[in-house]
Design a protein around this motif. Structure first.
Motif, PDB file in Angstrom:
ATOM      1  N   VAL A 130       0.850  -1.183   0.000  1.00 11.19           N
ATOM      2  CA  VAL A 130       0.000   0.000   0.000  1.00 11.19           C
ATOM      3  C   VAL A 130       0.891   1.239   0.000  1.00 11.19           C
ATOM      4  O   VAL A 130       1.725   1.418   0.883  1.00 11.19           O
ATOM      5  CB  VAL A 130      -0.935   0.011   1.221  1.00 11.19           C
ATOM      6  N   VAL A 158     -11.325   3.675   4.259  1.00 13.20           N
ATOM      7  CA  VAL A 158     -10.101   3.596   3.442  1.00 13.20           C
ATOM      8  C   VAL A 158      -8.900   4.027   4.266  1.00 13.20           C
ATOM      9  O   VAL A 158      -7.842   3.377   4.244  1.00 13.20           O
ATOM     10  CB  VAL A 158     -10.231   4.472   2.176  1.00 13.20           C
ATOM     11  N   TYR A 159      -9.043   5.108   5.006  1.00 12.78           N
ATOM     12  CA  TYR A 159      -7.956   5.597   5.852  1.00 12.78           C
ATOM     13  C   TYR A 159      -7.588   4.564   6.920  1.00 12.78           C
ATOM     14  O   TYR A 159      -6.407   4.286   7.162  1.00 12.78           O
ATOM     15  CB  TYR A 159      -8.374   6.912   6.502  1.00 12.78           C
ATOM     16  N   SER A 162      -6.006   1.272   5.415  1.00 15.22           N
ATOM     17  CA  SER A 162      -4.672   1.500   4.843  1.00 15.22           C
ATOM     18  C   SER A 162      -3.675   2.005   5.872  1.00 15.22           C
ATOM     19  O   SER A 162      -2.556   2.397   5.514  1.00 15.22           O
ATOM     20  CB  SER A 162      -4.763   2.507   3.693  1.00 15.22           C
ATOM     21  N   LYS A 165      -2.411   5.500   5.074  1.00 16.68           N
ATOM     22  CA  LYS A 165      -1.615   5.768   3.868  1.00 16.68           C
ATOM     23  C   LYS A 165      -2.457   6.343   2.727  1.00 16.68           C
ATOM     24  O   LYS A 165      -1.952   7.113   1.909  1.00 16.68           O
ATOM     25  CB  LYS A 165      -0.925   4.488   3.403  1.00 16.68           C
ATOM     26  N   ILE A 166      -3.722   5.943   2.638  1.00 14.58           N
ATOM     27  CA  ILE A 166      -4.581   6.426   1.559  1.00 14.58           C
ATOM     28  C   ILE A 166      -5.555   7.444   2.139  1.00 14.58           C
ATOM     29  O   ILE A 166      -6.371   7.120   2.996  1.00 14.58           O
ATOM     30  CB  ILE A 166      -5.352   5.282   0.882  1.00 14.58           C
ATOM     31  N   GLU A 360      -4.177  -2.390  -2.616  1.00 14.86           N
ATOM     32  CA  GLU A 360      -4.931  -1.136  -2.604  1.00 14.86           C
ATOM     33  C   GLU A 360      -6.352  -1.335  -3.103  1.00 14.86           C
ATOM     34  O   GLU A 360      -7.302  -0.755  -2.554  1.00 14.86           O
ATOM     35  CB  GLU A 360      -4.195  -0.097  -3.449  1.00 14.86           C
ATOM     36  N   ILE A 363      -8.422  -2.802  -0.317  1.00 14.12           N
ATOM     37  CA  ILE A 363      -8.812  -1.792   0.672  1.00 14.12           C
ATOM     38  C   ILE A 363     -10.001  -0.986   0.166  1.00 14.12           C
ATOM     39  O   ILE A 363     -10.988  -0.771   0.890  1.00 14.12           O
ATOM     40  CB  ILE A 363      -7.622  -0.866   0.984  1.00 14.12           C
TER      41      ILE A 363
END
Length: 439
Positions: A130, A158-159, A162, A165-166, A360, A363
């Motif tokens: 990721v 998503v946050y 990840s 990271k995203i 990704e 996720i």
């Protein structure tokens, strides 16, 4: 504002012609820009994405330069003289690989040009890991609506999944454009990166979504959801999006669309000549015209002022939107027509989705599933609260007599065959009807 996009290649001349005056004075000579791009140590950059924008009608241009693996560079207030050549030598600073954050321009715009030869190597460096990614998500609605909450739940998940990271930034209240503008620009311009919106403005771009425009088919939300969650039906809808360049991540509902008005509606004749706002959707327009109404399609942001100043008499929307936009301040009655389901989709583009690594994608998919189920649950939980807000602010709720509903179905009969022809997939339509209350 108007702008130009270019791909720079060190192997080819990059001389760009630009209008040096407002478009309405297009007889003026052009100016020319020659750009040469280097690293900070003087090594030529092989490829870069260049966006040149003119924010107003003055001869002042903004130049944004993105090259994969280098910090973005922005140059302001560049001016061109008619017929002259302006030369810019630009130095870019490299980003250490472990710190790279691929932004929108790098992920979406670079891969679609054959001249970019090194992108695949970059994307494959950590194929199943990721990366640090930054995205945008647009909605046409304000906060404290389920469309926004769907988007918020998705971005939060998503946050979380990840490990931070995203990151996805949400833009509300049509800041990135009205619904039709966003559904077009996500493919044409690659921006915004994600959208949550109702399917109604999408039918010009994904015609099979017209299946959700067949009026008076469902009145029970559980039956509706059994259809939407049907694997065969969902896959057909997903394929329809994909064929048009979109990736469907989630499909939910916020119950049904209802009518609001400043006069009570009881029978079929009450619809005659009433000026109603609808979504800019030909099927919605045809339905209300079949009832004898005068239809005025408008973006959702224009509903309130149009009602306030008497440009329209009524509109149709979900309880969520009616309460969220405070339409009770300019409407006296809510009529429970349940004429259409209010379906909302969470989408991105195929280009963006396909640029993600396997991890990704997992996720994004998992976050979308969680957010979709959350939205369905919240639609039920919030309904009575939204209804009470409307009542407390002076609206009268009207339930239509059964004979009026049947008359509405009868008036709309020609529209069903028209929509079936637009869709061109009888199996899709039949699957949609299988749990319905349509007689």
């Amino acid at each position: 504002m108007y702008y130009w996009d270019y791909i720079y290649s060190r192997d080819k001349n990059c001389i760009i012609s630009l209008d040096t005056s407002p478009k309405k004075f297009n007889k003026m000579p052009k100016g020319y820009l020659d750009i040469k791009i280097f690293t900070s140590d003087g090594t030529p950059i092989k490829n870069a994405y260049i966006k040149i924008s003119a924010p107003d009608e003055f001869n002042e241009f903004i130049i944004n330069i993105n090259a994969l693996g280098y910090y973005p560079t922005k140059i302001n207030n560049v001016q061109f003289r008619p017929g002259s050549l302006c030369t810019l030598n630009v130095n870019l600073n490299p980003i250490p690989l472990k710190n790279q954050v691929l932004n929108h321009d790098q992920i979406i715009n670079l891969p679609k040009y054959e001249s970019v030869q090194n992108i695949q190597n970059i994307l494959e460096l950590q194929q199943d890991e990721v990366r640090n990614l930054s995205f945008s998500l647009g909605v046409d609605s304000p906060e404290d609506t389920l469309i926004y909450l769907y988007a918020k739940k998705f971005t939060d998940e998503v946050y979380r999944l990840s490990d931070g990271k995203i990151k996805i930034e949400i833009f509300t209240d049509a800041k990135l454009g009205a619904d039709r503008e966003m559904i077009k620009s996500i493919i044409q311009d690659g921006y915004p990166d994600f959208i949550v919106q109702t399917t109604a403005p999408q039918v010009d771009f994904v015609p099979k979504l017209s299946v959700f425009d067949m009026p008076m088919v469902y009145s029970d939300v559980n039956n509706l959801r059994n259809t939407i969650r049907n694997d065969v039906f969902f896959q057909k809808i997903s394929n329809a999006y994909s064929d048009s360049g979109y990736k469907l991540l989630g499909l939910s509902d916020i119950l049904f669309r209802q009518m609001t008005s400043n006069k009570p509606i009881q029978n079929i004749d009450d619809f005659n000549e009433i000026k109603i706002r609808t979504i800019q959707n030909p099927n919605h327009i045809a339905f209300w015209e079949s009832l004898g109404a005068t239809v005025i399609p408008l973006p959702v942001s224009e509903i309130y002022p149009s009602l306030k100043f008497g440009y329209i008499d009524s509109e149709e929307n979900s309880y969520e939107v009616i309460a969220g936009f405070k339409l009770y301040e300019v409407q006296d009655y809510l009529i429970n027509t349940k004429h259409l389901p209010h379906i909302i989709s969470l989408i991105t583009s195929n280009n963006l989705y396909n640029s993600l690594s396997t991890a990704e994608k997992a996720i994004i998919d998992e976050a979308a599933t969680i957010a979709t189920l959350y939205t369905c649950r919240m639609a039920i939980e919030r309904f009575e609260e939204r209804e009470q807000i409307l009542i407390d602010n002076g609206m009268t709720i009207i339930d239509l007599p059964e004979e009026t509903k049947q008359a509405m179905k009868s008036a709309a009969l020609p529209l069903y065959e028209k929509i079936r022809e637009i869709i061109g997939d009888d199996a899709l339509v039949d699957t949609y009807f299988q749990n319905s209350n349509f007689i």
